[in-house]
Design a protein around this motif. Structure first.
Motif, PDB file in Angstrom:
ATOM      1  N   MET A 108      -6.852  -2.863  -2.619  1.00 48.01           N
ATOM      2  CA  MET A 108      -5.860  -3.387  -1.694  1.00 48.01           C
ATOM      3  C   MET A 108      -6.431  -2.429  -0.044  1.00 48.01           C
ATOM      4  N   GLU A 109      -7.277  -1.610   0.059  1.00 46.07           N
ATOM      5  CA  GLU A 109      -7.645  -1.435   1.107  1.00 46.07           C
ATOM      6  C   GLU A 109      -8.595  -2.993   1.497  1.00 46.07           C
ATOM      7  N   ALA A 169      -5.543   1.484  -4.755  1.00 54.22           N
ATOM      8  CA  ALA A 169      -5.176   1.270  -3.588  1.00 54.22           C
ATOM      9  C   ALA A 169      -6.359   1.017  -3.467  1.00 54.22           C
ATOM     10  N   ARG A 211       0.931  -1.150  -0.487  1.00 51.56           N
ATOM     11  CA  ARG A 211      -0.529   0.350   0.192  1.00 51.56           C
ATOM     12  C   ARG A 211       0.251   1.691  -0.238  1.00 51.56           C
TER      13      ARG A 211
END
Length: 434
Positions: A253-254, A250, A238
């Motif tokens: 990934m969160e 992103a 991240r």
């Protein structure tokens, strides 16, 4: 949650308590029959009887019955010696009654056989043989000196047929009582055997649950390290420029980090529920607060399209709650949501000292086979490996708490699962009120 304070009655003792009630029923019949026979002989046949002594014997029989019922109501253990003493008293009172009414010549002396047969069924071998010996001694005593009946003048011509008729009545009465009470005793034995079979089944299920718990605990320990490694790697990714410059990646990934944190929380919950940490997680709360917080947390995690929740539990009551109890109720919510993603309904009510939680859905419902095998392992309509284990665990945890889980199909479509829990098993109060 504290264990229940009620005493678990052993199976053999429960059968003895039922048999003791059968003896009281026999005494009611005996007392009624003795009163009717005494009145018939005294006032219809005009044969003079010692009414006061015989009436006193009937009163003693009734008094013994009242004392037995009082003792039974207080729930004390019933042992073989007590049943032996009860039958001895019945033999003694019958002997006294026969002594005042002709002794061994009385046709109702055949009732001794009823006591002997009951002792053979109800008692252990030594006590049954002891009762046989006592009964034989009583019969021999009645063949000796007894109070002779004062017959009316000119009654010699009808006494022989009357004695024969009395023998027939006694035979029919003994045969009928034997069939009735032996059937009742066999019914008690069948209930005992069914209870034994149920306990064996529960023991096998609990052994299965222990094995599953050990496997789950071991898997949770093994998963701890790879999950921690994945969390570190994701955290490093991240921060990489290639990721931070791409909002879509992103965000993904969160989302991955959120799901990974959830997996870690599930593993931690398994470890806490299977180890000593579980006791540290027990908290004092109330039924209303527990349900409201559980529904709020479940909604936040599962995000159902629609969930109608009504808390009708009044008055509220303090309880002890731990993660296992939350997991039980949440599992039922999960099952309902999987069957009916569009809507589920949850209702909490109180009936006396029982918490009732009803979970409704608009799914396909249960087929007849599922309803008949509800709560058994690997019985599921999901057709996937391990299906049905969640519900199986829920049913067994609730049973340990003295509650039940039942299911039925709704008339308007869908299914309804009802969870009942006795508040005495969840109460934050100690038995002594502390």
């Amino acid at each position: 949650m504290k264990a229940g304070t009620e005493r678990v009655v052993p199976i053999g003792e429960a059968a003895n308590r039922q048999n003791l009630l059968l003896l009281t029923q026999l005494r009611w019949i005996a007392a009624t029959g003795q009163v009717l026979t005494i009145l018939f002989v005294q006032y219809v046949l005009k044969i003079e009887l010692p009414l006061w002594p015989m009436g006193l014997v009937v009163l003693l029989l009734l008094g013994l019955n009242v004392a037995t019922l009082w003792r039974h109501r207080h729930g004390h253990p019933v042992s073989n010696p007590e049943l032996f003493v009860q039958l001895l008293l019945d033999v003694a009172l019958l002997t006294v009654q026969l002594y005042f009414s002709g002794g061994a010549s009385n046709p109702f002396v055949m009732l001794f056989l009823l006591q002997i047969i009951l002792s053979a069924v109800l008692l252990e071998a030594w006590s049954a043989w002891a009762l046989v010996g006592v009964t034989i001694a009583c019969f021999l005593a009645l063949m000796g000196d007894t109070i002779r009946l004062k017959l009316p003048p000119g009654s010699e011509h009808f006494m022989a047929p009357l004695q024969l008729q009395g023998s027939l009545i006694c035979f029919l009465l003994t045969a009928g009582l034997l069939v009735f009470f032996i059937e009742k005793i066999n019914s008690n034995l069948r209930q005992r055997d069914a209870r034994l079979a149920d306990l064996r089944r529960q023991a096998a299920e609990e052994e299965h649950i222990v094995r599953m718990g050990l496997l789950a605990s071991g898997a949770a320990h093994e998963l701890g390290t790879p999950l921690a490694t994945l969390s570190v790697i994701l955290n490093d990714w991240r921060k990489m420029p290639e990721i931070t410059r791409n909002p879509e990646i992103a965000q993904e990934m969160e989302d991955m980090q959120t799901q990974l944190d959830r997996c870690k929380a599930i593993v931690s919950g398994i470890l806490m529920s299977s180890g000593e940490a579980r006791g540290e997680m027990v908290v004092e709360t109330t039924v209303g607060t527990f349900l409201d917080e559980l529904v709020e947390e479940w909604r936040a995690v599962r995000s159902p399209q629609r969930m109608d929740y009504w808390n009708g539990f009044h008055p509220d009551q303090p309880i002890l709650s731990d993660p296992a109890l939350k997991q039980v109720v949440a599992s039922l919510f999960d099952n309902a949501l999987e069957a009916s993603p569009g809507w589920i309904g949850v209702t909490a009510t109180r009936k006396a000292n029982v918490l009732i939680i009803t979970i409704d859905d608009k799914g396909p419902g249960f087929d007849a086979e599922m309803l008949s095998e509800f709560g058994k392992p690997y019985r599921s309509s999901k057709n996937r490996p391990g299906g049905g284990l969640g519900l199986y665990l829920v049913v067994n945890v609730v049973r340990k708490l003295g509650g039940t889980v039942s299911a039925q199909n709704r008339a308007t479509g869908g299914a309804s699962v009802v969870l009942t829990l006795p508040l005495s098993r969840l109460s934050a109060e100690t038995p002594d009120g502390g």
